[in-house]
Scaffold this motif. Structure first.
Motif, PDB file in Angstrom:
ATOM      1  N   VAL A  48      23.975  13.351   0.801  1.00 47.54           N
ATOM      2  CA  VAL A  48      24.985  13.392   1.862  1.00 47.54           C
ATOM      3  C   VAL A  48      26.178  12.503   1.518  1.00 47.54           C
ATOM      4  O   VAL A  48      26.852  11.973   2.401  1.00 47.54           O
ATOM      5  N   CYS A  49      26.417  12.344   0.230  1.00 43.82           N
ATOM      6  CA  CYS A  49      27.634  11.691  -0.292  1.00 43.82           C
ATOM      7  C   CYS A  49      27.719  10.188  -0.074  1.00 43.82           C
ATOM      8  O   CYS A  49      28.812   9.657   0.125  1.00 43.82           O
ATOM      9  N   ASP A  50      26.613   9.478  -0.119  1.00 48.08           N
ATOM     10  CA  ASP A  50      26.645   8.019  -0.074  1.00 48.08           C
ATOM     11  C   ASP A  50      26.925   7.529  -1.495  1.00 48.08           C
ATOM     12  O   ASP A  50      26.087   7.683  -2.388  1.00 48.08           O
ATOM     13  N   ALA A  51      28.103   6.961  -1.712  1.00 40.58           N
ATOM     14  CA  ALA A  51      28.534   6.564  -3.060  1.00 40.58           C
ATOM     15  C   ALA A  51      27.605   5.527  -3.677  1.00 40.58           C
ATOM     16  O   ALA A  51      27.313   5.584  -4.879  1.00 40.58           O
ATOM     17  N   CYS A  71      20.911  11.074 -19.834  1.00 38.23           N
ATOM     18  CA  CYS A  71      22.302  10.594 -19.807  1.00 38.23           C
ATOM     19  C   CYS A  71      23.223  11.567 -19.079  1.00 38.23           C
ATOM     20  O   CYS A  71      24.119  11.140 -18.353  1.00 38.23           O
ATOM     21  N   GLY A  72      23.008  12.860 -19.262  1.00 38.60           N
ATOM     22  CA  GLY A  72      23.842  13.851 -18.587  1.00 38.60           C
ATOM     23  C   GLY A  72      23.726  13.766 -17.080  1.00 38.60           C
ATOM     24  O   GLY A  72      24.725  13.816 -16.356  1.00 38.60           O
ATOM     25  N   GLU A  79      29.750  10.051 -11.762  1.00 36.60           N
ATOM     26  CA  GLU A  79      31.009  10.728 -11.417  1.00 36.60           C
ATOM     27  C   GLU A  79      31.087  11.040  -9.923  1.00 36.60           C
ATOM     28  O   GLU A  79      32.141  10.868  -9.305  1.00 36.60           O
ATOM     29  N   LYS A  80      29.974  11.497  -9.347  1.00 37.21           N
ATOM     30  CA  LYS A  80      29.966  11.755  -7.904  1.00 37.21           C
ATOM     31  C   LYS A  80      30.262  10.471  -7.136  1.00 37.21           C
ATOM     32  O   LYS A  80      31.032  10.479  -6.174  1.00 37.21           O
TER      33      LYS A  80
END
Length: 92
Positions: A48-51, A71-72, A79-80
């Motif tokens: 839910v987009c918690d950095a 690593c990928g 990046e997210k």
């Protein structure tokens, strides 16, 4: 009245730990090397987009803690987190 309050407090203590609702709890679990707990806290938050949760998932993938080292996948989570952090208002 006080008896009811005490009963509620004790029953909540007996019910077990309160569910974690922030990435800080996931970070703490990671630092305790409780990777299964960290994963169970961080993954839903990252979804839910918690950095902060996204960053810590990146760390887990980068170092092979709780997940196989990838690593990928680590880069994807880093990046997210970076994209999300850029959209947050500055801390006061």
């Amino acid at each position: 009245m006080i008896g009811l309050l005490l009963a509620a407090v004790f029953s909540s203590l007996l019910a077990g730990p309160v569910a974690a609702t922030d990435a800080g709890a996931g970070c703490a679990a990671f630092l305790r090397a409780d990777y299964a707990q960290a994963r169970s806290i961080l993954r839903p938050l990252a979804a839910v987009c918690d950095a902060q949760a996204q960053y810590w998932l990146g760390v887990m993938y980068a170092h092979g803690r709780g997940y196989a080292a990838d690593c990928g996948e680590a880069i994807r989570w880093y990046e997210k987190a970076a994209r999300r952090a850029r959209t947050l208002p500055p801390a006061r």
